[in-house]
Design an enzyme around this catalytic site. Structure first.
Site, short mmCIF file in Angstrom:
data_model
loop_
_atom_site.label_atom_id
_atom_site.label_comp_id
_atom_site.label_asym_id
_atom_site.label_seq_id
_atom_site.Cartn_x
_atom_site.Cartn_y
_atom_site.Cartn_z
NE ARG A 122 -13.78 -27.18 -57.26
CZ ARG A 122 -13.85 -28.33 -56.58
NH1 ARG A 122 -15.01 -28.81 -56.18
NH2 ARG A 122 -12.76 -28.99 -56.31
NE ARG A 216 -15.21 -31.32 -59.54
CZ ARG A 216 -14.76 -31.73 -58.36
NH1 ARG A 216 -15.62 -32.00 -57.38
NH2 ARG A 216 -13.48 -31.88 -58.15
NE ARG A 227 -8.72 -32.44 -57.45
CZ ARG A 227 -9.48 -31.85 -56.54
NH1 ARG A 227 -10.58 -32.42 -56.13
NH2 ARG A 227 -9.14 -30.69 -56.04
N1 LIG Z 1 -25.00 -39.70 -58.91
C1 LIG Z 1 -24.45 -38.81 -59.74
N2 LIG Z 1 -24.72 -38.90 -61.06
C2 LIG Z 1 -24.18 -38.02 -61.93
N3 LIG Z 1 -23.38 -37.00 -61.59
C3 LIG Z 1 -23.07 -36.86 -60.29
C4 LIG Z 1 -23.59 -37.75 -59.29
N4 LIG Z 1 -23.11 -37.37 -58.10
C5 LIG Z 1 -22.34 -36.30 -58.33
N5 LIG Z 1 -22.31 -35.98 -59.63
C6 LIG Z 1 -21.55 -34.89 -60.28
O1 LIG Z 1 -20.17 -35.28 -60.20
C7 LIG Z 1 -19.34 -34.15 -60.01
C8 LIG Z 1 -18.50 -34.35 -58.76
O2 LIG Z 1 -19.34 -34.30 -57.64
P1 LIG Z 1 -18.95 -33.50 -56.31
O3 LIG Z 1 -18.34 -32.19 -56.66
O4 LIG Z 1 -20.13 -33.54 -55.44
O5 LIG Z 1 -17.80 -34.49 -55.82
P2 LIG Z 1 -16.92 -34.38 -54.50
O6 LIG Z 1 -16.79 -35.77 -53.99
O7 LIG Z 1 -17.51 -33.39 -53.58
O8 LIG Z 1 -15.56 -33.90 -55.12
P3 LIG Z 1 -14.28 -33.16 -54.40
O9 LIG Z 1 -13.85 -34.03 -53.28
O10 LIG Z 1 -13.27 -33.12 -55.50
O11 LIG Z 1 -14.74 -31.80 -54.01
C9 LIG Z 1 -20.27 -32.94 -59.90
O12 LIG Z 1 -20.32 -32.30 -61.14
C10 LIG Z 1 -21.61 -33.56 -59.54
O13 LIG Z 1 -22.70 -32.78 -59.97
#
Ligand SMILES: Nc1ncnc2c1ncn2[C@@H]1O[C@H](COP(=O)(O)OP(=O)(O)OP(=O)(O)O)[C@@H](O)[C@H]1O
Length: 277
Positions: A122, A216, A227
């Site tokens: 990404r 995102r 998802r």
């Molecule tokens: N506490 C928060 N407040 C606002 N935005 C957040 C917060 N935590 C994460 N995000 C945002 O939410 C989005 C999803 O977060 P992230 O990519 O870390 O999720 P993930 O659980 O790793 O997802 P995946 O399993 O699909 O890879 C990102 O754009 C991130 O910056």
């Protein structure tokens, strides 16, 4: 008179445990002083009564050692805590990567295992830091060579944990953080049992989680649908985790602090987890 008083004190079971028949000499100053000032206030010492010189700290310690029959050692009373494997999981879009990236800044001595994946990179992601981006064929040959602790096909793409990284970090005595989806966490629970710590990340509400995924802008409408539908199901797996941490909107730092608190609490456990891989 003073010596007689000291002898009577020495027989007192309040000051000395029954197992110690006679007091350590020279008599510690603290034990001497209190009863003297209290009971001798109307008492006149004769000129022949000379004050006993106070024992030094070292003399007191030697005396205690000799009564206990063994010297005091400076080795730690408890051994250092065991290494930890911390598994961070949660539904898609809950903020696993966001939490882990902050944790990386906050804690130096953690090894963050880099997952291998067949999904495309990404924008902003770095190969070898966020994931090892490999082709599907390369991934399948890693599976064939048993190089992965666990792997799964997640939303049409492979993700797996290279064993070598874990073994190398463990040999260096580092704590290990694994980031896996719920399916991966279920498999790891079967492999690692209670030897690892399982942390479930959740958003504060379903709508918050969906908004985060939509914002995102990395998934198509169809991918989002899958998802979000899966996330609803996944919350049911919470029971098989050890801890749950809410990652609320705009409160990422709070979530990271909670994960750190979990690590600290695990390090303070009386019965430490023993990692077996
Ligand atoms: N506490 C928060 N407040 C606002 N935005 C957040 C917060 N935590 C994460 N995000 C945002 O939410 C989005 C999803 O977060 P992230 O990519 O870390 O999720 P993930 O659980 O790793 O997802 P995946 O399993 O699909 O890879 C990102 O754009 C991130 O910056």
């Amino acid at each position: 008179m003073f010596h007689r008083f000291c002898s009577s004190l020495s027989r007192s079971s309040i000051i000395f445990p029954k197992s110690i028949k006679s007091p350590p000499f020279p008599f510690p100053r603290s034990l001497r002083r209190t009863p003297l000032t209290l009971s001798f206030s109307s008492f006149k010492m004769s000129d022949t009564d000379k004050p006993i010189p106070s024992p030094t700290k070292q003399e007191t310690i030697r005396s205690l050692e000799s009564h206990l029959g063994s010297p005091f050692t400076s080795s730690p009373i408890i051994p250092p805590p065991n290494q930890l494997i911390i598994v961070i999981s949660g539904p898609s879009g809950v903020g696993k990567d966001a939490v882990i990236n902050k944790l990386r800044e906050a804690r130096e001595h953690l090894h963050f295992v880099v997952t291998a994946t067949s999904r495309p990179m990404r924008p902003g992601e770095v190969d070898g830091k966020d994931y090892f981006f490999v082709t599907r064929d390369d991934f399948l040959s890693m599976v064939e060579n048993e190089e992965l602790l666990e792997y799964a096909l997640v939303y049409g793409e492979y993700k797996g944990i290279p064993k070598r990284q874990i073994r190398e970090s463990m040999s260096k005595g580092e704590d290990i953080v694994l980031r896996v989806d719920i399916q991966g966490a279920q498999t790891l629970r079967k492999i690692l049992g209670s030897s690892a710590v399982f942390v479930f990340l959740v958003a504060e509400s379903e709508v918050a989680m969906v908004e985060r995924l939509v914002d995102r802008k990395t998934e198509s409408h169809e991918e989002l649908l899958v998802r979000v539908a899966t996330a609803r199901e996944e919350v049911r797996h919470l029971k098989s985790f050890d801890y749950v941490v809410v990652n609320a909107k705009g409160r990422l730092d709070d979530a990271v602090r909670r994960v750190e608190a979990i690590i600290d609490a695990e390090k303070s456990r009386v019965h430490q987890r023993v990692v077996r891989i």
